[in-house]
Design a protein around this motif. Structure first.
Motif, PDB file in Angstrom:
ATOM      1  N   SER A  80       0.827  -1.205   0.000  1.00 62.93           N
ATOM      2  CA  SER A  80       0.000   0.000   0.000  1.00 62.93           C
ATOM      3  C   SER A  80       0.858   1.251   0.000  1.00 62.93           C
ATOM      4  O   SER A  80       2.026   1.222   0.353  1.00 62.93           O
ATOM      5  N   THR A  86      -7.632   1.608   8.378  1.00 62.27           N
ATOM      6  CA  THR A  86      -6.278   1.630   7.847  1.00 62.27           C
ATOM      7  C   THR A  86      -5.361   1.825   9.041  1.00 62.27           C
ATOM      8  O   THR A  86      -5.799   1.802  10.180  1.00 62.27           O
ATOM      9  N   GLN A 121       0.992   4.211   5.013  1.00 64.21           N
ATOM     10  CA  GLN A 121      -0.220   3.492   5.369  1.00 64.21           C
ATOM     11  C   GLN A 121       0.204   2.164   5.974  1.00 64.21           C
ATOM     12  O   GLN A 121       1.013   1.446   5.415  1.00 64.21           O
ATOM     13  N   GLY A 135      -5.555  -2.388   4.162  1.00 65.93           N
ATOM     14  CA  GLY A 135      -6.665  -1.807   4.900  1.00 65.93           C
ATOM     15  C   GLY A 135      -7.950  -2.425   4.385  1.00 65.93           C
ATOM     16  O   GLY A 135      -7.939  -3.226   3.450  1.00 65.93           O
ATOM     17  N   GLU A 147      -5.614   5.862  -0.967  1.00 70.57           N
ATOM     18  CA  GLU A 147      -4.854   4.939  -0.124  1.00 70.57           C
ATOM     19  C   GLU A 147      -4.884   3.506  -0.656  1.00 70.57           C
ATOM     20  O   GLU A 147      -4.340   2.604  -0.033  1.00 70.57           O
ATOM     21  N   TYR A 150      -1.047  -1.349   8.565  1.00 70.78           N
ATOM     22  CA  TYR A 150      -2.109  -2.178   9.101  1.00 70.78           C
ATOM     23  C   TYR A 150      -1.522  -2.964  10.253  1.00 70.78           C
ATOM     24  O   TYR A 150      -0.355  -3.312  10.236  1.00 70.78           O
TER      25      TYR A 150
END
Length: 162
Positions: A36, A68, A138, A153, A47, A140
């Motif tokens: 990502s 996210t 980004q 996400g 995103e 997770y």
């Protein structure tokens, strides 16, 4: 008081669905791709997390849940879910200021709703930005401890009959 016993509720028109106010009509989900994005943009950018829903009814409520993660090398991050079909912001959330580089904030959760007025397909997308040109990652939670790997996400769209 009466009791209604049924074995089956069938739609009158094939592929039209059954509209019972307050009930879930359909659920659609989208999962972000591996790898990502990272971004230094102060404008909102995609995103990589989105889903499209085609409402069965023209007056349904679409509940939007998205998750996210975030890590920013030195600024504030902002996230929103945008209905990119109708150019409408559904919900938004700011994230804290990070003094370490990078510092991680797990589980950025977004929740909102959108009332439709037609059965046209609509695409909802998670977008992020930063208040400075610092790099925003980004993340997770599954990758929370490695400090490098970007994760995935999720966005879930639920149509509720009205």
């Amino acid at each position: 008081m009466s009791t209604l016993y049924v074995n089956k509720i069938a739609e009158e028109t094939p592929n039209n669905g059954v509209q019972i106010p307050g009930h879930v009509v359909q659920v659609v989900r989208g999962i972000g791709a591996a790898g990502s994005p990272t971004s230094s943009s102060t404008s909102f950018v995609d995103e990589g997390i989105q889903a499209t829903i085609t409402p069965k009814f023209n007056n349904s409520l679409i509940l939007v849940h998205a998750m996210t993660g975030d890590s920013n090398s030195g600024g504030y991050s902002f996230y929103r879910v945008r209905n990119i079909t109708d150019s409408h912001n559904v919900c938004s959330v700011p994230c804290g200021n990070f003094s370490a580089s990078p510092q991680e904030l797990k589980g950025v959760t977004l929740f909102g709703m959108y009332l439709v007025n037609s059965t046209a397909a609509r695409t909802f997308q998670v977008q992020g930005s930063s208040n400075t040109s610092s790099t925003r990652y980004q993340r997770y939670e599954a990758n929370a401890d490695d400090g490098v790997t970007s994760g995935k996400g999720i966005i879930i769209l639920t149509e509720i009959a009205q």
